[in-house]
Structures are given as structure tokens and as C-alpha cells.
Design an enzyme around this catalytic site. Sequence first.
Site, mmCIF file in Angstrom:
data_model
loop_
_atom_site.group_PDB
_atom_site.id
_atom_site.type_symbol
_atom_site.label_atom_id
_atom_site.label_comp_id
_atom_site.label_asym_id
_atom_site.label_seq_id
_atom_site.Cartn_x
_atom_site.Cartn_y
_atom_site.Cartn_z
ATOM 1 N N ALA A 187 50.951 34.618 18.360
ATOM 2 C CA ALA A 187 49.557 35.039 18.268
ATOM 3 C C ALA A 187 49.349 35.989 17.104
ATOM 4 O O ALA A 187 50.218 36.808 16.780
ATOM 5 C CB ALA A 187 49.134 35.705 19.574
ATOM 6 N N ASN A 191 41.483 25.905 4.869
ATOM 7 C CA ASN A 191 41.733 24.711 4.059
ATOM 8 C C ASN A 191 41.212 24.787 2.634
ATOM 9 O O ASN A 191 41.424 23.870 1.855
ATOM 10 C CB ASN A 191 41.100 23.498 4.747
ATOM 11 C CG ASN A 191 39.604 23.676 4.972
ATOM 12 O OD1 ASN A 191 39.117 24.783 5.120
ATOM 13 N ND2 ASN A 191 38.880 22.572 4.991
ATOM 14 N N TYR A 195 38.337 26.785 14.276
ATOM 15 C CA TYR A 195 37.939 25.878 13.210
ATOM 16 C C TYR A 195 39.156 25.066 12.785
ATOM 17 O O TYR A 195 40.192 25.630 12.414
ATOM 18 C CB TYR A 195 37.396 26.646 12.004
ATOM 19 C CG TYR A 195 37.166 25.744 10.810
ATOM 20 C CD1 TYR A 195 36.155 24.785 10.826
ATOM 21 C CD2 TYR A 195 37.975 25.827 9.678
ATOM 22 C CE1 TYR A 195 35.954 23.938 9.752
ATOM 23 C CE2 TYR A 195 37.773 24.983 8.588
ATOM 24 C CZ TYR A 195 36.767 24.035 8.634
ATOM 25 O OH TYR A 195 36.573 23.190 7.582
ATOM 26 N N GLY A 206 0.809 -1.216 0.000
ATOM 27 C CA GLY A 206 0.000 0.000 0.000
ATOM 28 C C GLY A 206 0.842 1.266 0.000
ATOM 29 O O GLY A 206 1.898 1.326 0.628
ATOM 30 N N ARG A 241 -2.762 8.519 3.466
ATOM 31 C CA ARG A 241 -3.021 9.350 4.639
ATOM 32 C C ARG A 241 -1.741 9.906 5.268
ATOM 33 O O ARG A 241 -1.798 10.820 6.093
ATOM 34 C CB ARG A 241 -3.806 8.547 5.683
ATOM 35 C CG ARG A 241 -5.294 8.459 5.365
ATOM 36 C CD ARG A 241 -6.030 7.664 6.423
ATOM 37 N NE ARG A 241 -5.848 6.229 6.260
ATOM 38 C CZ ARG A 241 -6.300 5.314 7.108
ATOM 39 N NH1 ARG A 241 -6.949 5.680 8.201
ATOM 40 N NH2 ARG A 241 -6.101 4.023 6.890
#
Length: 461
Positions: free
Chosen positions: A422, A385, A365, A11, A15
Site C-alpha cells: 500500500a 500513463n 484510475y 430545404g 425554423r
Amino acid sequence: MKKYVVVLAAGKGTRMKSKLYKVLHKVCGKMMVEHVVDAARGVDPEEIITVVGTGAGEVEKVLTGKSDFAFQEKQLGTGDAVLTAKEKLADKDGATLVVTGDTPLFTTNTFKNLFAYHAEKGNAATVLTAEAPNPFGYGRIIRDDQGNVLRIVEQKDGKPEELKVKEINTGVFCFDNKKLFEALKHVDNNNAQGEYYLTDVLEILRNEGERVGAYKMHDFSESLGVNDRIALAQATKIMQKRINEAHMRNGVSFIDPATAYIDSDVKIGNDTVIEGNVVIKGNTEIGSDCLITNGSRIVDSKIGNGVTITSSTLQEAEMDDNTDIGPNSHLRPKAVVRQGAHIGNFVEVKNAEIGENTKVGHLTYVGDATLGKDINIGCGTIFSNYDGVKKFHTNVGDHAFIGAGSTLIAPINVADHAFIAADTTVTKDVGKYEMAIGRGRQVNKPDYWHKLPLSKDKDWE
């Protein structure tokens, strides 16, 4: 006794209001028809035949290797659907279980009990029944004064006194295989639906003097058939409760099991604690002594022992023993976090390996990279990247130090014990023991304030 199984899955399920074939909707991570077939496989049948129709190719793709198939060209009812398996089964001795593919909550144990009862009583047909609190919509089991099954009456065909009966047909049957297919020849479609009902086989067999019985199961919830999204949600809730209770019996603690959603194939070790509002999906494996906190989402990932995941998302990722992540961090596919490593807050890792005891604290990231052990990654570091066309890889050696705000532009190699100051943009390799500094020198401009228009405003003094 040889056992056979026929799964009715032809089936479309209008519905559901969906482009997806009904039996392919998922309950706790597994398609409904998969749940049914997997439960049936537990009884060790000689054959499983799934009757397909609309969307046959998609169903066959899911069940290949687990089931054979028969095709129902037109939706002419359950009797006609079973008849499509005639060529494969009709001449075989044994018992055949017939079950619909939209009933994902039936268990192997229930199927085993039905087969056993059927054989014990020597029945030609045995229907699986249950007491329904609200039987509306179900076929009713009509018995005689001695409790023998006379027939099953569908909702649309039932008389008022018949519709008061609360014992319902679950849609699962066990038949003597040869007698089933012989009786199907005599089923007609003289009913409100104009369909060939499988349930008519019971009355045909009884009129021929055969034994027809019923096995009443204890848990009505197993019989839930899914015809719309409301029933799908109900089935998911029942399955969710069943899964979580199984984990708790195996030593897993749930702070709020009602809000923890765990897929059916997930494995979790003992003494792990799952807080509320956690989602764990797919083929995820979680070890012992872990803590998964509120709001975490884990998909198809492998988690070791003693891991803490704090309000974070993992997808196709790995975390080894004694690692931690979060809050609010994201491991994307092919992220690997080695033993003792720390992933802090607001960190994203994709297609990268974080080495043992390396620390990636926050706002970073890491993409397409291999990081060695005992590295410190400063806040705000970016592994750049992608050049807009291709992805490139970065390697960082053991005991390296990456200062805050640095950008490493791949492809690049940073050797063991190297330093990156840094706020440095690194565009070439950094050797062992070297420090890379890639930023403009600081210049202080004396008396700069007094050159600004603001300096004339007394309120700024």
C-alpha cells in the site's frame, strides 16, 4: 410492379434555428432523412433518389450507398423538387413513392400498404392521408360526394369551408411514374407561395380522366413533419415510445418506459431490466438477464449476459458475461471488462483490459493497461500513463495484489503473483513473487504535541 422512391430533402429548415441542415437532426440516434430512407428501403425499390439542395454534401455523406441523388438549385417548391429526378426516372414503368425527408416516423409497413392500395385500385395517383385532431397547417383533402379526391388545398390557399376538413395530406404520394413526370410539365406557380406544388399533379391527372385516390392510414402520429425544435421533441417522444414497446414485446422489462431513452439501433436481450432515467445510444448491444439501473448512460458499447450496470457511464466499452460496475463509475473508449470482473464505485477505465475475476473496487484510475485475471486493485490506485507528451502502457500479471493508494508509473510490468505494498509508487518492473515497497519509513516523534503552541491551551487537553 417496379417501385421507385423520391425523398425530398432540399430545404434548409430555417425554423430549426440551426447551423445543421434540417433533415440531419437526429431522432433517437438516427438522422431524420436516414429514418425515411431506411423505411423506404424496406419496400425493395428499384431506386431511391434523394433530392438535395442546401447542405447537399452533408446529406450525401450520410446516405451514400443507400440512395442516389438529384440536385435542386433553387427552392421553388415540391413539384420542382420532384422534377429534378426526371433524368433518372421519367422514362421508367412502375410506381413512384414521394416522401419528404423531415418525416422520420413513417414505417415500412405504411409504405407497403400505400403501394398495395395504389396497385389494387389502378390509380394514376394515390395520396396518403390521415385524420388530424388539429389540421391547422396541413393541406386538406377535398373529395366529391362519392368520396373521390378532387384536389389538395394548402392552408394559405384554402377557403373557410375547406379549412374545416380534418382529413389531411401527409405529404406522401404514390404515382404512376410516367404519368407523374408528364403531369409535372403542366404545374404552375399561381398560388400564395409562388411555388410549384406537387399536389397540383392530382388535379391535373383527374382533369385528364385519370383515377386519383387516397389511402387513409390509421396512425396520424406517423405523419408528423419536423419543422422546428418543438416538433423534433415530439417526434423523438413518439419514436421513443415505439422503440421501448418493441423491446418490451421482445421480453425486456422497463420500470419506467417514459423516462428510458433508447436509440433506434440498440439491441437488448430478453429478461433484461431497464430502470428509469437510463440512456442507451448508438450501436449498443446488451445481452440477456442484465440490470441497468437508474441514471446509467451507455453509448456504442457491447454488454454480455448477466451484467449489472449501476448508475454508471459506458462509452465504446465492452463488458463480458457476469460482470458488474458502479455506482458512479466510467468506462471510456476501449475499456474491456472480462468475465466475472468487478468494477466498483468511482472507478475510471480507459483503453485498458480488466481480466477475468479481477476486482477494481473503488476510487481508482486504470488507463492504458492490461490486467490479468484474479487481481485485486486496492482503493485509490492510479495507473499513471501520461508524461505530458506520450501515453505509456502498464501490464499486470495474474493473481497480483496491488495495495491501496499505489501509483504505477508507466511503462512498467508487474509479473504474476507479484505484490505491491500500500502507498507505493512503482517506477520499475516487479518480478514474479516479489513485493515492491516504495515509500518512506514511518518515524514516530515522541512528545511532539508539547512542542506545539496549542499544547499551552487548556481547552485542547
